[in-house]
Design a protein around this motif. Structure first.
Motif, mmCIF file in Angstrom:
data_model
loop_
_atom_site.group_PDB
_atom_site.id
_atom_site.type_symbol
_atom_site.label_atom_id
_atom_site.label_comp_id
_atom_site.label_asym_id
_atom_site.label_seq_id
_atom_site.Cartn_x
_atom_site.Cartn_y
_atom_site.Cartn_z
ATOM 1 N N GLN A 33 13.426 -48.403 54.113
ATOM 2 C CA GLN A 33 12.780 -50.026 54.453
ATOM 3 C C GLN A 33 11.818 -50.799 53.327
ATOM 4 O O GLN A 33 11.771 -51.824 53.408
ATOM 5 C CB GLN A 33 12.156 -49.790 55.426
ATOM 6 N N TRP A 34 11.263 -49.916 52.562
ATOM 7 C CA TRP A 34 10.346 -50.906 51.362
ATOM 8 C C TRP A 34 11.408 -51.709 50.557
ATOM 9 O O TRP A 34 10.787 -52.772 50.049
ATOM 10 C CB TRP A 34 9.572 -49.844 50.283
ATOM 11 N N ASP A 37 12.089 -54.255 51.978
ATOM 12 C CA ASP A 37 11.145 -55.712 52.467
ATOM 13 C C ASP A 37 10.896 -56.388 50.768
ATOM 14 O O ASP A 37 10.159 -57.197 50.929
ATOM 15 C CB ASP A 37 9.778 -54.976 52.852
ATOM 16 N N VAL A 38 11.272 -55.479 49.701
ATOM 17 C CA VAL A 38 10.498 -56.609 48.282
ATOM 18 C C VAL A 38 12.006 -56.331 47.735
ATOM 19 O O VAL A 38 11.873 -57.568 46.664
ATOM 20 C CB VAL A 38 9.764 -54.613 47.815
#
Length: 150
Positions: A33-34, A37-38
Motif C-alpha cells: 500500500q505504501w 501510494d508513494v
C-alpha cells in the motif's frame, strides 16, 4: 578466482533491490500500500519485478556482448550470438501473466548463469565474475520465486 571488487559487489547488490522490493510488497500489505501510494502501482509486486527483470536481462546481454569483443574468430561470433539470447528471451518470454512471466524470467536468469559460466570459462570475463553472478542470480531467483509462488 579473485575477490569481487567492492564497487562491483555494491552495485550488483543494489541492482537486486527492485526484485527484493517486489517480493516484499507481495509479502506485506502495508509495504504494498505504501508503494502504491508513494511510487505508483507499477512499482510494486510482480509489476516491478517483471519490468525490471526484462531490463536486467537486456542489460546483461550488453555485458556479454562486451565480453565477446575480447574474443577472436569463431569464438567471437559464438560470443556475439550467445550474448543476444538474454534480451531476446526477455522480449519473447515475459508475456502471458505474472506467474508464467515470472517463471520465464527465472529460467532466463538461470540460463544467463550458464552463459556467464561459458564466457568466464573462455577467459573473457573477470576471474571474480562467477562469484558475483552466483550470488546475484541466487538472490534474484529467490525474489522472483515469491512472485511465482504467491
Amino acid at each position: 578466482m579473485t575477490q569481487i571488487p567492492r564497487s562491483a559487489l555494491i552495485l550488483g547488490l543494489a541492482g537486486v533491490i527492485p526484485f527484493a522490493w517486489g517480493a516484499l510488497t507481495l509479502l506485506s500489505d502495508a509495504a504494498s500500500q505504501w508503494g502504491v501510494d508513494v511510487l505508483g502501482p507499477r512499482f510494486v509486486g510482480p509489476y516491478v519485478q517483471l519490468s525490471y527483470g526484462m531490463v536486467i536481462l537486456s542489460f546483461m546481454s550488453g555485458v556479454l556482448w562486451g565480453f565477446a569483443t575480447k574474443a577472436r574468430g569463431a569464438q567471437a561470433a559464438t560470443g556475439y550470438i550467445l550474448s543476444v539470447i538474454p534480451a531476446l528471451w526477455a522480449f519473447f518470454m515475459t508475456g502471458g501473466g505474472p506467474v508464467s512471466a515470472g517463471m520465464n524470467l527465472i529460467f532466463g536468469f538461470l540460463g544467463l548463469l550458464v552463459l556467464d559460466f561459458s564466457f568466464w570459462k573462455w577467459n573473457l570475463a573477470p576471474s571474480w565474475w562467477m562469484h558475483l553472478r552466483l550470488l546475484l542470480t541466487t538472490l534474484v531467483v529467490v525474489c522472483l520465486s515469491v512472485g511465482v509462488v504467491l
